[in-house]
Enzyme design. Structure first.
Site, PDB file in Angstrom:
ATOM      1  NE  ARG A 159     -15.479  -0.429  14.742  1.00 14.37           N
ATOM      2  CZ  ARG A 159     -16.094   0.716  14.820  1.00 14.37           C
ATOM      3  NH1 ARG A 159     -16.242   1.385  13.537  1.00 14.37           N
ATOM      4  NH2 ARG A 159     -16.647   1.151  15.778  1.00 14.37           N
ATOM      5  CG  ASP A 211      15.276  -1.379   9.510  1.00 13.65           C
ATOM      6  OD1 ASP A 211      14.190  -1.029   9.002  1.00 13.65           O
ATOM      7  OD2 ASP A 211      15.975  -0.525  10.220  1.00 13.65           O
ATOM      8  CG  HIS A 255      11.161  -2.625   5.499  1.00 14.00           C
ATOM      9  ND1 HIS A 255      12.295  -2.199   6.034  1.00 14.00           N
ATOM     10  CD2 HIS A 255      10.152  -1.544   5.583  1.00 14.00           C
ATOM     11  CE1 HIS A 255      12.139  -0.915   6.399  1.00 14.00           C
ATOM     12  NE2 HIS A 255      10.927  -0.634   6.320  1.00 14.00           N
ATOM     13  CE  LYS A 291       8.830  -0.791   9.175  1.00 18.11           C
ATOM     14  NZ  LYS A 291       8.427   0.287   8.375  1.00 18.11           N
ATOM     15  CB  SER A 292      11.973   1.098  14.887  1.00 18.67           C
ATOM     16  OG  SER A 292      12.448   0.673  13.635  1.00 18.67           O
TER      17      SER A 292
END
Lengths: 337, 88
Positions: A258, A192, A153, A174-175
């Site tokens: 970092r 997806d 996914h 995410k999309s």
């Protein structure tokens, strides 16, 4: 981290000769040389076999269940036999359940061979390619077909030529990041559901599914088609996976890198993939950060690692202890812009 | 973790409308929710994912719930499957 269970992995157990033929016929120009009765035979192994020894009569350990490749050697051997002897050889060979036969170098099958093959429902294919080249191409195709594929996914995008997979909880964005990257000229591979297949050693190739292709869902809008909306420049069908980025809501207990000196990797299907965990905080432009990650990856790939260069400069300064910290330039010239 | 296998019983299978409802239910819960079928283990909170399975009538899918509210989530979603997505 990504949870991967057995349920995410699928492997093909077999492919039909029909599927094999229809996928390869145009690619390498192979022709069917007898009838189609063997189209439903199953190929269950990715390896090929050259049946030289079996033709000579030694059939112990004959790996008949592989695609049988007849090259010049096999052809010449059969040629030097008398017709009766040839029939005997074919009779013995076709006792076995052979999936299909491939003739290379433009060799033509003997009439006896065609007869036996039709009777035993085995397809004979011919190609003008040399045995080595043909074997390479068929092996590559079969390796790909039988490689385990992993469904994940996430959103998979080509950013400056780097295959980036965004993972993270549902609704984390995410999309939206994918869409923003597409808007900036990068190319969507899949959203997806991403299928990753191992190709050779150390390479994972990713693509979407045939049903979804370049459709995606955006919360609050619904389903959109990236190809129709942004055009063909905004998509691609396959891409090597090079970086995994996990998006998560900023967590004060997690430490985020970092310096970038210690590379973290995630192992998928025994392939190590550089892995970056990105916290989401307000005011952060994830798209630009994704582009920076891609460019940094490219720089490292071409031999420049910014974190290491900075560290070396610092070590040199500490060892020499000559100067205090100074301005970048010692003397401001008359440049009062 | 709750894992259960369920059969699709409505004629049209798991098409757009049921998929949307499944996702809507799942999104209300904190727990992770996965549906798997034929080597695809997709996130039950993603509508594209759910539709990717293209589960037809008679096929079986496995539902996995994991998280603090897994029990409530599984009850509601399983019930929706067993009702044939209200399309019987």
């Amino acid at each position: 981290m990504i949870n991967i269970s057995e349920k995410n992995i699928s492997t093909k157990k077999n492919i039909t000769v029909d599927f094999f033929y229809s996928n390869l016929k145009e690619k390498i120009n192979i022709k069917l040389l007898n009838n189609e009765s063997g189209f439903n035979n199953l190929i269950t192994e990715q390896n090929l076999h050259r049946p030289g020894l079996a033709l000579a009569g030694f059939v112990d350990l004959f790996t008949f269940n592989r695609v049988q490749v007849f090259g010049n050697t096999e052809n010449r051997y059969l040629q030097h036999l008398s017709e009766e002897k040839r029939i005997e050889v074919f009779k013995k060979i076709f006792e076995f359940d052979i999936p299909c036969i491939m003739l290379s170098d433009g060799n033509n099958p003997f009439p006896e061979m065609i007869e036996f093959a039709n009777k035993k429902n085995v397809c004979i294919f011919g190609s003008d390619y040399s045995t080595t080249k043909l074997s390479y191409i068929i092996s590559d195709f079969l390796d790909d077909q039988f490689a385990p594929s992993l469904s994940l996914h996430g959103s998979f995008i080509d950013v400056y030529g780097i295959g980036m997979l965004f993972v993270g909880k549902s609704g984390v964005g995410k999309s939206e990041v994918a869409l923003d990257l597409v808007e900036r000229g990068h190319r969507l591979v899949a959203d997806d559901v991403v299928i990753l297949t191992k190709k050779g050693e150390g390479i994972l190739m990713g693509s979407g599914t045939d049903l979804v292709k370049h459709f995606m869902e955006v919360r609050g809008i619904g389903i959109i088609d990236v190809k129709s909306m942004f055009g063909v420049r905004a998509i691609r069908f396959q891409k090597r996976l090079e970086v995994i980025i996990e998006l998560e809501i900023w967590d004060k207990d997690t430490t985020y890198t970092r310096t970038g000196l210690d590379d973290t990797v995630l192992t998928l299907q025994d392939v190590e993939i550089p892995y970056v965990k990105l916290p989401i905080v307000s005011g952060k432009n994830l798209t630009v950060i994704a582009e920076v990650i891609a460019m940094n990856y490219l720089l490292k790939h071409y031999g420049y690692d910014a974190a290491k260069v900075f560290q070396n400069n610092l070590l040199k300064r500490i060892q020499n202890k000559t100067d205090n910290v100074n301005r970048t330039i010692n003397y401001f010239e008359h440049d009062f812009e | 973790m709750i894992e259960t296998t369920v059969k699709i019983i409505n004629n049209a299978g798991m098409h757009t409308r049921p998929a949307a409802t499944i996702v809507k239910h799942a999104a209300k819960f904190q727990c992770e929710f996965f549906i798997s079928k034929d080597g695809f283990n997709i996130n039950g909170k993603s509508i594209i994912g759910v539709m990717t399975l293209a589960a037809e009538k008679g096929s079986e899918v496995t539902l996995t719930f994991e998280g603090p509210d897994e029990k409530e989530a599984s009850e509601i979603i399983l019930d929706f499957f067993n009702r044939g997505f209200d399309e019987l």
